[in-house]
Design a protein around this motif. Structure first.
Motif, PDB file in Angstrom:
ATOM      1  N   PRO A  52       3.981   0.686  -3.596  1.00 56.68           N
ATOM      2  CA  PRO A  52       3.702  -0.067  -4.822  1.00 56.68           C
ATOM      3  C   PRO A  52       4.813   0.163  -5.852  1.00 56.68           C
TER       4      PRO A  52
ATOM      5  N   SER B 235     -10.084   6.014  -6.802  1.00 59.44           N
ATOM      6  CA  SER B 235      -8.694   5.755  -6.415  1.00 59.44           C
ATOM      7  C   SER B 235      -8.413   4.266  -6.299  1.00 59.44           C
ATOM      8  N   GLY B 236      -9.444   3.484  -5.994  1.00 59.20           N
ATOM      9  CA  GLY B 236      -9.270   2.046  -5.896  1.00 59.20           C
ATOM     10  C   GLY B 236      -8.856   1.390  -7.205  1.00 59.20           C
ATOM     11  N   ARG B 237      -9.067   2.075  -8.325  1.00 61.78           N
ATOM     12  CA  ARG B 237      -8.664   1.535  -9.626  1.00 61.78           C
ATOM     13  C   ARG B 237      -7.154   1.632  -9.842  1.00 61.78           C
ATOM     14  N   PHE B 238      -6.483   2.443  -9.029  1.00 59.96           N
ATOM     15  CA  PHE B 238      -5.080   2.774  -9.268  1.00 59.96           C
ATOM     16  C   PHE B 238      -4.184   2.076  -8.244  1.00 59.96           C
ATOM     17  N   ALA B 239      -3.933   0.788  -8.487  1.00 56.91           N
ATOM     18  CA  ALA B 239      -3.123   0.021  -7.532  1.00 56.91           C
ATOM     19  C   ALA B 239      -1.709   0.578  -7.413  1.00 56.91           C
TER      20      ALA B 239
ATOM     21  N   TRP C  99      -4.715   8.402   2.458  1.00 58.10           N
ATOM     22  CA  TRP C  99      -4.149   7.358   1.610  1.00 58.10           C
ATOM     23  C   TRP C  99      -2.740   6.999   2.091  1.00 58.10           C
TER      24      TRP C  99
ATOM     25  N   HIS D 212      -1.279   3.677  -4.794  1.00 57.51           N
ATOM     26  CA  HIS D 212      -1.688   3.379  -3.418  1.00 57.51           C
ATOM     27  C   HIS D 212      -3.125   2.912  -3.292  1.00 57.51           C
ATOM     28  N   GLY D 213      -3.881   2.922  -4.386  1.00 56.51           N
ATOM     29  CA  GLY D 213      -5.224   2.368  -4.351  1.00 56.51           C
ATOM     30  C   GLY D 213      -6.196   3.161  -3.495  1.00 56.51           C
ATOM     31  N   ALA D 214      -7.161   2.472  -2.924  1.00 56.68           N
ATOM     32  CA  ALA D 214      -8.210   3.112  -2.128  1.00 56.68           C
ATOM     33  C   ALA D 214      -7.648   3.643  -0.809  1.00 56.68           C
TER      34      ALA D 214
ATOM     35  N   LYS E 156       0.824  -1.216   0.000  1.00 55.47           N
ATOM     36  CA  LYS E 156       0.000   0.000   0.000  1.00 55.47           C
ATOM     37  C   LYS E 156       0.858   1.268   0.000  1.00 55.47           C
TER      38      LYS E 156
ATOM     39  N   SER F 232       0.192   8.812  -5.124  1.00 54.43           N
ATOM     40  CA  SER F 232      -1.236   9.115  -5.186  1.00 54.43           C
ATOM     41  C   SER F 232      -1.558  10.272  -6.127  1.00 54.43           C
TER      42      SER F 232
END
Length: 255
Positions: free
Chosen positions: A59, A178-182, A222, A185-187, A56, A117
């Motif tokens: 990445p 934001s969860g789409r962007f691993a 995040w 940092h994602g969600a 997290k 992010s």
């Protein structure tokens, strides 16, 4: 706000020439921005494991060969010159901030590019959710927390997070986007009460710039790629070089 650089190469060249020294949030929209961590080869395997154990905050976008300066994610770039600001740490202490680290470069340096992010911000704004630090031309607010990272070798300590105020009605939308962007940092890790993750005062960030939180907004947090800087300090690492907070390496990869 000052001129927005639309392409990564334009921004990197402006950084290389010293014409651009500001945070990179809002620039080169749609492209992956990366945090930087440079360590001697002797510590590189332990740091690679740290990133794998803590995906997290860390990445991985790319890991370069020892001594390599040109990343595959940005052909023609130079990692010693193409970032708006670098920080040098020795024995866990911040020594200096530079805009060029060519004179410090060593053949055994291993560079890690870690997702940021900033990469999801253009997608959030395209959906009609404003981000105050971008609108005001400020750096995002970042805070040390009590969220422990999984250690690896000398690398151990707590996570750093970035915070963006979001209107209550938009929180679910921002979490989904934001969860789409691993690789960014994602969600979010946390929404709401900052004290629950060890942050005492939102008006006094550990890195970056404070922004107001309006009555109809909540703080959203995040995982942050500044975490390795804090880990390097906490671990008393003999030498490492990082980006200055908010001043990222902008890749040619699309987010």
């Amino acid at each position: 706000m000052n001129k927005i650089f639309e392409t990564p190469s334009e921004l990197r060249l402006a950084s290389r020439s010293g014409k651009f020294t500001q945070p990179t949030a809002g620039h080169a929209p749609g492209y992956i921005q990366a945090n930087l961590m440079i360590v001697p080869q002797a510590q590189a395997f332990d740091f690679l494991l740290f990133c794998q154990r803590n995906p997290k905050p860390c990445p991985l976008v790319e890991v370069l060969e020892p001594g390599q300066l040109e990343p595959a994610c940005a052909p023609g770039a130079n990692l010693a010159t193409d970032i708006p600001g670098y920080r040098v740490y020795r024995d866990g202490e911040f020594v200096e901030e530079l805009d060029d680290i060519s004179a410090l470069w060593q053949k055994d340096f291993v560079t890690f590019l870690i997702g940021c992010s900033f990469s999801f911000e253009s997608a959030v704004m395209q959906e009609g959710v404003p981000l105050r630090h971008v609108a005001q031309g400020r750096n995002v607010a970042m805070y040390r927390t009590n969220l422990a990272c999984t250690p690896s070798g000398p690398f151990q300590g707590d996570m750093v997070v970035s915070m963006r105020p979001v209107k209550s009605r938009d929180v679910a939308k921002v979490v989904e986007i934001s969860g789409r962007f691993a690789l960014a940092h994602g969600a979010p890790l946390h929404v709401g009460n900052a004290a629950e993750i060890g942050i005492k005062n939102l008006s006094k960030p550990d890195y970056g710039d404070a922004v107001d939180i309006l009555p109809d907004e909540v703080p959203v947090f995040w995982a942050c790629g500044v975490t390795p800087q804090w880990i390097a300090q906490s671990s008393r690492l003999s030498l490492c070089i990082t980006h200055a907070p908010g001043k990222m390496f902008v890749t040619d990869r699309r987010g």
